[in-house]
Design a protein around this motif. Structure first.
Motif, short mmCIF file in Angstrom:
data_model
loop_
_atom_site.label_atom_id
_atom_site.label_comp_id
_atom_site.label_asym_id
_atom_site.label_seq_id
_atom_site.Cartn_x
_atom_site.Cartn_y
_atom_site.Cartn_z
N THR A 23 0.84 -1.21 0.00
CA THR A 23 0.00 0.00 0.00
C THR A 23 0.87 1.25 0.00
OG1 THR A 23 -1.72 -1.18 1.21
CG2 THR A 23 -1.86 1.23 1.18
N ARG A 24 0.65 2.10 -0.99
CA ARG A 24 1.43 3.35 -1.10
C ARG A 24 0.59 4.57 -0.72
NH1 ARG A 24 4.67 0.52 -0.66
NH2 ARG A 24 6.02 -0.53 -2.14
N PHE A 25 -0.71 4.52 -1.04
CA PHE A 25 -1.57 5.67 -0.79
C PHE A 25 -2.86 5.28 -0.07
CE2 PHE A 25 0.21 7.67 -4.90
CZ PHE A 25 1.07 8.50 -4.20
N LEU A 26 -3.25 6.11 0.89
CA LEU A 26 -4.64 6.14 1.34
C LEU A 26 -5.24 7.37 0.67
CD1 LEU A 26 -4.50 5.37 5.18
CD2 LEU A 26 -4.08 3.86 3.26
N TYR A 27 -6.46 7.24 0.13
CA TYR A 27 -7.05 8.30 -0.69
C TYR A 27 -8.49 8.54 -0.24
CZ TYR A 27 -8.25 10.93 -4.91
OH TYR A 27 -8.64 11.91 -5.80
N LEU A 28 -8.84 9.79 0.02
CA LEU A 28 -10.22 10.07 0.42
C LEU A 28 -10.68 11.45 -0.03
CD1 LEU A 28 -10.61 11.36 3.99
CD2 LEU A 28 -8.38 10.65 3.24
N GLU A 29 -12.01 11.56 -0.04
CA GLU A 29 -12.70 12.84 -0.21
C GLU A 29 -13.50 13.05 1.06
OE1 GLU A 29 -14.10 12.16 -4.56
OE2 GLU A 29 -15.66 13.26 -3.52
N GLY A 80 4.18 3.29 6.28
CA GLY A 80 5.05 3.71 5.18
C GLY A 80 4.29 4.18 3.95
N ALA A 81 3.02 4.56 4.12
CA ALA A 81 2.21 5.04 3.00
C ALA A 81 1.99 6.54 3.15
CB ALA A 81 0.89 4.30 2.95
N GLU A 82 1.33 7.15 2.15
CA GLU A 82 1.05 8.59 2.18
C GLU A 82 -0.46 8.81 2.04
OE1 GLU A 82 4.78 10.82 0.20
OE2 GLU A 82 3.85 9.33 -1.09
N LEU A 83 -0.93 9.94 2.58
CA LEU A 83 -2.36 10.25 2.53
C LEU A 83 -2.64 11.35 1.50
CD1 LEU A 83 -5.18 9.75 3.89
CD2 LEU A 83 -4.68 11.74 5.31
N ILE A 84 -3.58 11.05 0.61
CA ILE A 84 -4.04 12.03 -0.39
C ILE A 84 -5.47 12.43 -0.05
CG2 ILE A 84 -4.46 12.49 -2.83
CD1 ILE A 84 -2.55 10.28 -3.55
N VAL A 85 -5.74 13.73 0.02
CA VAL A 85 -7.10 14.22 0.29
C VAL A 85 -7.59 15.04 -0.89
CG1 VAL A 85 -8.56 15.63 1.80
CG2 VAL A 85 -6.70 14.27 2.79
#
Ligand SMILES: *Cc1c(COP(=O)(O)O)cnc(C)c1O
Length: 407
Positions: free
Chosen positions: A152-158, A181-186
């Motif tokens: 898993t590289r990204f957690l992604y949410l709106e 070790g992942a990154e969060l994208i909003v």
């Protein structure tokens, strides 16, 4: 160019108006727009130096353009981010982020309720390149945790979600991502930096569809990604080679849109809250979904992480015979006279949408049931018209369902 640098530590309302103003030798007060595809040089040697990167400066508007650059810098300042890269649309920004930063075998965990076309990117394109996505419920932290894999590289949410206004805990999800070790994208499209600053809460990247509230008047398509400079280099490199660059004209429209963003978002929030509270009292309204209502299950989290609740709400209708179906929703919508029947949002003009047959039409019945997109659900993206006029339009809808209701 001006040699009067801005003072430090300016407030967000000031940055929206003053950050990254473009000053040419003519010293126009309003920002100029550089409608040009390419740039010229004094000599052949200067052209060579610009192309090699030895001398900084513009070469071609697919790479850089001063008007686009000014918009990027202003939006980065508003989000409190290191670097912003603008794109031709929100979808171009989303796709570029994934394509530039992921490799085959990588994995994304995403909230189920993200923008419909983002699902198409997951299912049809990322999958084709060996990138897998797991969908989870936005508010279920345990589900996010359980879905994480070593790849898993990204957690992604709106957040808030569309159209049910569920709220995800950005700080908790950022911590979870970083622990693995992942990154969060909003995707910060619904709140904008005027109401929510995800980077302050620990998120790594912000996505925008500038098409919505950043423009604010439904004129232009655009998108942007904001993140740490070291990572954004790859996103920029992808853009420059694949070409979904923002038009300078659109950047100029967005740049002036940002000047009124904060005022508009406060006014959208005020109108939407007034509408939500009123709708909740009306016969024929079975349920209202808006995180500004104290009855909403995520109200406290929204109040903590946002400085306003935004302009989008949804509600479930019921006709006087107790029917809660598509027929009832369509009759309600067709009886309105003022609001626009369209799927767009983020406009000063109020828009009304039946998600089940438009924005979410491609979603399977099973998935719709699971995510709460019922057939009697109507989304209202509340604009800036007089609230009483908007309520009167909703009364027309309720009367068409056989209810007596008044403003
Ligand atoms: C509209 C939208 C997008 C896509 O943006 P475009 O500018 O239409 O490509 C992405 N995310 C959200 C939340 C949106 O509302």
């Amino acid at each position: 160019m001006s040699d009067r640098p801005l003072p430090d530590d300016l407030g967000i309302d000031t940055l929206a108006i003053r950050a990254a103003q473009l000053r040419t030798d003519e010293m126009a007060h309003s920002d100029p727009v550089f409608l040009t595809s390419s740039f010229v040089y004094e000599t052949a040697a200067q052209a060579a130096a610009r192309f090699s990167g030895e001398e900084p400066g513009n070469v071609y508007s697919r790479f850089t353009n001063p008007t686009v650059r000014a918009f990027e810098q202003r939006l980065a300042a508003l989000e409190g981010g290191e670097q912003c890269v603008a794109f031709a649309s929100g979808m171009a920004a989303i796709t570029a982020t994934f394509m530039a930063l992921l490799s085959p075998g990588d994995h994304i965990v995403s909230s189920r309720g993200v923008f419909g076309t983002t699902h198409v990117v997951y299912d049809k394109y990322l999958r084709k390149f060996g990138i897998d996505t797991t969908l989870v419920d936005l508010a279920d932290l345990e589900a996010w945790r359980a879905a994480i894999r070593p790849q898993t590289r990204f957690l992604y949410l709106e957040t808030p979600s569309n159209p049910l206004a569920e709220v995800g805990d950005i700080a908790a999800l950022a911590e979870l991502a970083h622990a693995h070790g992942a990154e969060l994208i909003v995707d910060n499209c619904f709140c904008t930096p005027a109401l929510q600053r995800p980077l302050d809460l620990g998120a790594d990247f912000i996505i925008h569809s500038a098409t919505k509230y950043l423009d604010g008047q439904g004129r232009c398509l655009g998108g942007a990604v904001i993140g740490p400079a070291a990572r954004m280099t790859e996103v920029y490199s992808f853009l420059r080679s694949t070409g979904a660059s923002m038009s300078p004209f659109n950047a100029w429209v967005f740049q002036s849109g940002l000047e009124t963003l904060s005022l508009r978002m406060q006014a959208h929030s005020r109108n939407a809250l007034g509408m939500a509270e009123w709708l909740a009292q009306q016969p024929g309204i079975a349920r209202v979904h808006y995180a500004g209502l104290t009855s909403h299950p995520h109200h406290e989290l929204a109040a903590r992480q946002q400085s306003g609740f935004g302009g989008v709400l949804s509600f479930e209708v019921e006709d006087s015979d107790g029917q809660r179906d598509r027929q009832a929703a369509w009759r309600f919508i067709d009886a309105t006279r003022l609001v626009s029947i369209t799927a767009n949002l983020g406009d000063v003009k109020t828009t009304i949408t039946h998600p089940g047959s438009t924005t979410h039409a491609r979603v399977s019945d099973d998935e719709k049931r699971r995510s709460g997109i019922s057939e009697n659900l109507i989304r209202l993206a509340v604009g800036l018209e007089a609230l009483d006029d908007l309520k009167a339009d909703m009364v027309r809808g309720l009367q068409a369902l056989g209810h007596t209701s008044r403003v």
